[in-house]
Design an enzyme around this catalytic site. Structure first.
Site, mmCIF file in Angstrom:
data_model
loop_
_atom_site.group_PDB
_atom_site.id
_atom_site.type_symbol
_atom_site.label_atom_id
_atom_site.label_comp_id
_atom_site.label_asym_id
_atom_site.label_seq_id
_atom_site.Cartn_x
_atom_site.Cartn_y
_atom_site.Cartn_z
ATOM 1 N N SER A 1 0.839 -1.186 0.000
ATOM 2 C CA SER A 1 0.000 0.000 0.000
ATOM 3 C C SER A 1 0.885 1.252 0.000
ATOM 4 C CB SER A 1 -0.951 -0.045 1.205
ATOM 5 O OG SER A 1 -2.016 0.850 1.044
ATOM 6 N N ASP B 1 -8.538 -5.593 -5.574
ATOM 7 C CA ASP B 1 -8.143 -4.483 -4.715
ATOM 8 C C ASP B 1 -8.457 -3.160 -5.407
ATOM 9 O OD1 ASP B 1 -6.918 -2.711 -2.966
ATOM 10 O OD2 ASP B 1 -4.882 -3.228 -3.595
ATOM 11 N N HIS C 1 -5.832 -6.766 -1.476
ATOM 12 C CA HIS C 1 -4.815 -5.790 -1.079
ATOM 13 C C HIS C 1 -3.568 -6.497 -0.543
ATOM 14 C CE1 HIS C 1 -3.843 -1.626 -0.527
ATOM 15 N NE2 HIS C 1 -3.668 -1.732 0.771
#
Length: 510
Positions: free
Chosen positions: A192, A442, A467
């Protein structure tokens, strides 16, 4: 961020990511929704969670300079926390690698216990494992406390990606010097916002790290590089693929909630229906809470049970839609939504009532980052999204940031500093040794690098991935595609290390 994210984080981000300031293109009876989720959980009693230490590491602290770009003699310092495990490290004599996870927008232990891939491959490589914490998060607070660090725009001005990357660079350089390990190669990891930092650090400090695995890193989610409606379209498609009726129920629920709130004693009844600890002040607060849950579900739609953001079953969106669709006959839309959302917020059944604004993972700093440099425009399309339709309203966004922090966002700064436009051309000629991994379930994948750029800048795209699925601990339930993807990542990292050692050997033999 209740005003936005990512971790991230994003940023999330890391988060992920951002403050939501949107202008409505719907009739006035449709309330605006919080369009920028952040990583956090909502519980009845907000307390700092205790992370189960399933991996062995020591907790240490490094004296870090607050401002790396000042030469003043009186620049303050702060203690940067880091986690270290060197039990598998083969040492300097063998040029053993150092695996460094780029800490993102939250407590570093939270990321450490959810990044099993790094821990699992360390013995194979004879690698040292490091998890340095991002400044202004967790225990790495300048000025001695969170209260002082977050006091105003002056103290928060040192919370930037540029300063964080400099922290990592100084930290690893000093650590290697102290261990007489200057020749040991460093490989970066991150998910991320942490994945963004890993990719950016490889580009900005190529002499410090030989490669980076950037998982679910939305480095293209800025300015007009990708369509602003991408994030919410991906979330919506994840619900629609499970059930058209579930998608439709959620899409129609926003007006149903507004109508319910406008009735006499409506907010009190909604508070009771959704088992809230405090009575709602506005239906907007409930909208934000629901919007966040749907977005997080899109991120963590893993095929097996997890406990990353919240305790969830495998395929959690499927379970949410099952609860919505199979509600008793005669159930209202509002009741159906509560049944579904309880899968996210109360799957274990342990929560008696819900708070709408707690932050157990300590990610609130992302609000500041989103109001300064992490400006990720997002919107919601009327036809393709299950969320209310909105266009990104930069003027409103800017006004909110001035009100909350007395700062003006700089929406073009990240692309000026790290790039993003024409990424294929730029990285093909000026970058190397980066793995961009993304799962198409995601919603952040829409801002990721989804195709190979060169032989050494590789995109690994998983149709069923969520994710940073690849960074999570391996399980007996891992699908074949995930096992194969991790094997590919290991092979690429082995190639980087072999190439590095060959070049070092050739240099010394000259």
């Amino acid at each position: 961020m209740e005003s936005p994210a990512v971790s991230f984080l994003l940023f999330l981000l890391i988060t992920t990511v951002l403050l939501p300031y949107l202008s409505s293109s719907e009739p006035s009876n449709v309330f605006p929704a919080n369009k920028h989720p952040r990583f956090l959980g909502k519980h009845s009693h907000p307390i700092k969670p205790k992370y189960q230490q399933q991996y062995r590491y020591e907790t240490r602290y490094f004296s870090q300079q607050l401002d790396h770009f000042s030469f003043s003699d009186d620049v303050p310092r702060f203690r940067q926390r880091y986690l270290i495990n060197n039990e598998y490290w083969a040492g300097p004599s063998r040029l053993a690698p150092i695996f460094l996870y780029c800490g993102n927008e939250g407590d570093i232990e939270w990321f450490a216990v959810n990044t099993g891939f790094l821990w699992e491959i360390a013995p194979r490589f004879g690698a040292m494992v490091l998890f340095p914490e991002h400044r202004f998060y967790g225990e790495s607070m300048p000025y001695g406390s969170r209260e002082e660090a977050y006091k105003n725009a002056t103290t928060l001005s040192y919370l930037t990606a540029e300063q964080a990357l400099a922290d990592f660079a100084v930290f690893i350089t000093e650590l290697k010097r102290n261990l007489s390990a200057e020749g040991c190669p460093v490989v970066l990891f991150g998910g991320s916002y942490g994945g963004m930092l890993a990719a950016w650090m490889r580009l900005k400090y190529p002499h410090i790290a030989i490669g980076a695995l950037a998982s679910s890193a939305p480095i293209l989610q800025f300015e007009d590089i990708v369509p602003p409606e991408t994030f919410y379209n991906i979330v919506s498609n994840s619900f629609k693929r499970e059930s058209n009726s579930c998608f439709d129920t959620i899409k129609h629920s926003w007006n149903a909630l507004t109508s319910a709130a406008q009735r006499e004693d409506g907010l009190r009844q909604l508070s009771k229906t959704f088992h809230l600890c405090r009575e709602l002040k506005s239906v907007q607060d409930l909208s934000d809470w629901l919007d966040s849950a749907y977005s997080y579900l899109g991120m963590v739609n893993y095929p097996y049970p997890t406990n990353f953001l919240m305790p969830l079953p495998g395929h959690p969106i499927r379970e949410v839609c099952r609860k919505i669709d199979n509600s008793p006959d005669g159930s209202s839309i509002v009741d159906r939504i509560f049944n579904g959302i309880s899968v996210y917020y109360n799957y274990t059944g342990d929560v008696d009532c819900f708070e709408l604004d707690d932050d157990p993972h300590g990610m609130d700093g992302w609000n500041w980052q989103a109001c300064t440099e992490m400006v990720m425009p997002m919107s919601s399309d009327r036809d393709t999204s299950m969320f209310p339709a909105y266009d990104f309203d930069y003027s409103a966004y800017q006004e909110e940031c001035r009100r909350d922090y007395q700062v003006t966002p700089r929406p073009r700064w990240i692309t000026t500093e790290f790039g993003g436009h024409d990424i294929e051309h730029v990285l093909k000629f000026f970058g190397s040794n980066i793995i961009f991994s993304n799962g198409l379930l995601d919603p952040w994948s829409g801002g990721g690098v989804l195709k190979n750029i060169s032989e050494t800048i590789v995109a690994l795209v998983a149709e069923e991935g969520a994710h940073h699925t690849d960074l999570r601990p391996s399980t007996t339930e891992d699908p074949d595609w995930l096992v194969e993807q991790r094997a590919t990542e290991i092979k690429l990292i082995e190639g980087w290390l072999d190439s590095y050692r060959q070049k070092i050997k050739a240099t010394f033999n000259m």
